[in-house]
Design a protein around this motif. Structure first.
Motif, PDB file in Angstrom:
ATOM      1  N   ALA A 198       0.849  -1.197   0.000  1.00  0.00           N
ATOM      2  CA  ALA A 198       0.000   0.000   0.000  1.00  0.00           C
ATOM      3  C   ALA A 198       0.883   1.245   0.000  1.00  0.00           C
ATOM      4  O   ALA A 198       0.663   2.183  -0.781  1.00  0.00           O
ATOM      5  N   SER A 199       1.916   1.249   0.846  1.00  0.00           N
ATOM      6  CA  SER A 199       2.813   2.410   0.890  1.00  0.00           C
ATOM      7  C   SER A 199       3.562   2.547  -0.431  1.00  0.00           C
ATOM      8  O   SER A 199       3.716   3.650  -0.950  1.00  0.00           O
ATOM      9  N   LEU A 200       4.030   1.405  -0.974  1.00  0.00           N
ATOM     10  CA  LEU A 200       4.767   1.465  -2.245  1.00  0.00           C
ATOM     11  C   LEU A 200       3.863   1.969  -3.359  1.00  0.00           C
ATOM     12  O   LEU A 200       4.297   2.728  -4.228  1.00  0.00           O
ATOM     13  N   THR A 201       2.595   1.554  -3.323  1.00  0.00           N
ATOM     14  CA  THR A 201       1.643   1.995  -4.337  1.00  0.00           C
ATOM     15  C   THR A 201       1.571   3.517  -4.350  1.00  0.00           C
ATOM     16  O   THR A 201       1.594   4.143  -5.410  1.00  0.00           O
ATOM     17  N   TYR A 202       1.522   4.116  -3.148  1.00  0.00           N
ATOM     18  CA  TYR A 202       1.422   5.577  -3.077  1.00  0.00           C
ATOM     19  C   TYR A 202       2.757   6.263  -3.340  1.00  0.00           C
ATOM     20  O   TYR A 202       2.818   7.463  -3.556  1.00  0.00           O
ATOM     21  N   LYS A 203       3.844   5.464  -3.326  1.00  0.00           N
ATOM     22  CA  LYS A 203       5.140   6.042  -3.722  1.00  0.00           C
ATOM     23  C   LYS A 203       5.367   5.888  -5.218  1.00  0.00           C
ATOM     24  O   LYS A 203       6.458   6.145  -5.711  1.00  0.00           O
ATOM     25  N   GLY A 204       4.357   5.359  -5.911  1.00  0.00           N
ATOM     26  CA  GLY A 204       4.462   5.281  -7.359  1.00  0.00           C
ATOM     27  C   GLY A 204       4.757   3.889  -7.894  1.00  0.00           C
ATOM     28  O   GLY A 204       4.982   3.730  -9.093  1.00  0.00           O
TER      29      GLY A 204
END
Ligand SMILES: [Zn+2]
Length: 405
Positions: A360-366
């Motif tokens: 989820a965090s990686l998704t929001y980091k692109g």
């Protein structure tokens, strides 16, 4: 050696290294043993011929397997985490392979893994399971994910005729304490998307997680000798109880499941003068989460009005977001998982994770990153087990994805 034994031997080697994570540091991993496992994996990846290998100061491992398919040149990131949860003992893990015949499994003296306690075992008869001795967790979360990725890479390296895309292997540290994604050097990643291999039951594809907020409630009361307190004392503890009772009674972790959100009071500390309460608030739907925050704010205002004083203040912070709205913009990423399941005739459903993930965090980091199963069960528990037959299915699912079938 059979595929099952190979998987078991590899997993066992990793499971022996105690990588329990505990405490966040700004310049190193939480457990030095994460470096021990990181170094072992780096060495193994090196022997398999991966390039650009490195380990960063947080023990995050990176390696690149070049592709060999002219028509499939975009890389895919495969991600699993090195650390294990501190909710159960992770030292001296004695992983053992058993062929499950349906009867209770004796883990060690008088500790049994049984269908009665864990009904999911009813679907596992005839399967190869890895269990602990019942005094420690097993570490399938997420060393099963690491094993799956390593077995896949070994297969691709040994079968050069299999055409695949380039693969970026990323093993993160301290995922269990919420900082795994922060430890990834995201600007060095070439892939446009990736997959975390950190789920459980093979049946579930996870492309959705909670939105999470933290809420600190600070109540400043007014203490005075209880014998002479009439109309003078404001007992901060009682105000805290009033606030707590004003929140919807059954929106709590112990009363909710699936897509229901909750307020969870995780800590309370106080006296008449000052009381502090820590909550987490969780909901898959961001609008509902915002409404839950509004309810808390309304309670605060009403109580402050009642006392004609600002005795309660709330400090609310958004901790993480549901990856679904982002993944919806990159439908092809989840489509690839679905297609792989369909190609292999494995039934599946989408599950909304009741927590957050590195993905989820990686998704929001692109780096859009849905979560794929590992075949592990009873995470963070002494009764954790891995269904190796399912883990091998996951290796096959990844083969479908990287060969673009
Ligand atoms: Zn995990």
């Amino acid at each position: 050696m059979s595929e099952v034994e190979k998987f078991y031997n590899r997993f066992k080697e990793y499971s022996k290294i105690d990588t329990t994570s505990n405490e966040v540091f700004s310049d190193k991993p939480s457990n030095d043993n994460e470096f021990v496992l990181a170094n072992l994996l780096k060495k193994q990846l090196e022997e398999l011929g991966l390039i650009d290998l490195y380990i960063n100061k947080f023990a995050t491992v990176y390696g690149y397997l070049p592709g060999n398919d002219e028509n499939n040149k975009d890389s895919i990131a495969l991600i699993a985490h090195l650390d294990t949860s501190n909710q159960a003992n992770g030292k001296d893990i004695k992983a053992r392979l058993v062929k499950f015949d349906g009867s209770d499994i004796l883990l060690s003296n008088n500790i049994y893994l049984s269908k009665l306690d864990y009904p999911v075992l009813r679907n596992k008869i005839g399967h190869n399971l890895i269990v602990s001795d019942g005094t420690t967790l097993l570490g399938g979360d997420d060393k099963a994910g690491i094993t799956i990725i390593m077995e896949l890479i070994e297969y691709l390296v040994n079968n050069k005729n299999v055409k695949h895309c380039p693969i970026e292997v990323i093993f993160t540290s301290d995922e269990e304490i919420g900082v795994g994604a922060d430890h990834v050097d995201i600007d060095k990643i070439k892939s446009k998307f990736g997959y975390t291999i950190d789920g459980g039951d093979l049946r579930y594809i996870e492309a959705e997680n909670f939105n999470g907020a933290s809420m600190k409630v600070i109540i400043n009361g007014r203490a005075i000798h209880p014998g002479y307190a009439k109309d003078k004392m404001i007992n901060a503890i009682n105000v805290g109880i009033k606030f707590h009772n004003s929140l919807p009674e059954f929106l709590r972790p112990e009363d909710t499941s699936n897509r229901q959100g909750f307020y969870h009071l995780s800590d309370i500390n106080g006296n008449e003068e000052k009381t502090v309460m820590d909550y987490i608030i969780r909901e898959h739907d961001i609008n509902k989460l915002n409404y839950m925050i509004e309810i808390a704010n309304l309670s605060k205002e009403r109580i402050n009005n009642m006392y004609k004083k600002d005795i309660i203040s709330l400090d609310i912070k958004l901790a993480y977001k549901n990856m679904k709205p982002e993944l919806d913009k990159h439908k092809e990423v989840v489509d690839k998982i679905e297609k792989a399941y369909q190609n292999l005739n494995i039934s599946y459903e989408f599950e909304a994770i009741r927590g957050g993930t590195d993905g989820a965090s990686l998704t929001y980091k692109g780096l859009p990153c849905p979560n794929i199963a590992t075949g592990s069960y009873n995470y963070h528990s002494r009764f954790e087990f891995i269904d190796v037959d399912e883990s091998i299915c996951v290796i096959n699912i990844l083969k479908e994805i990287v060969t673009n079938k």
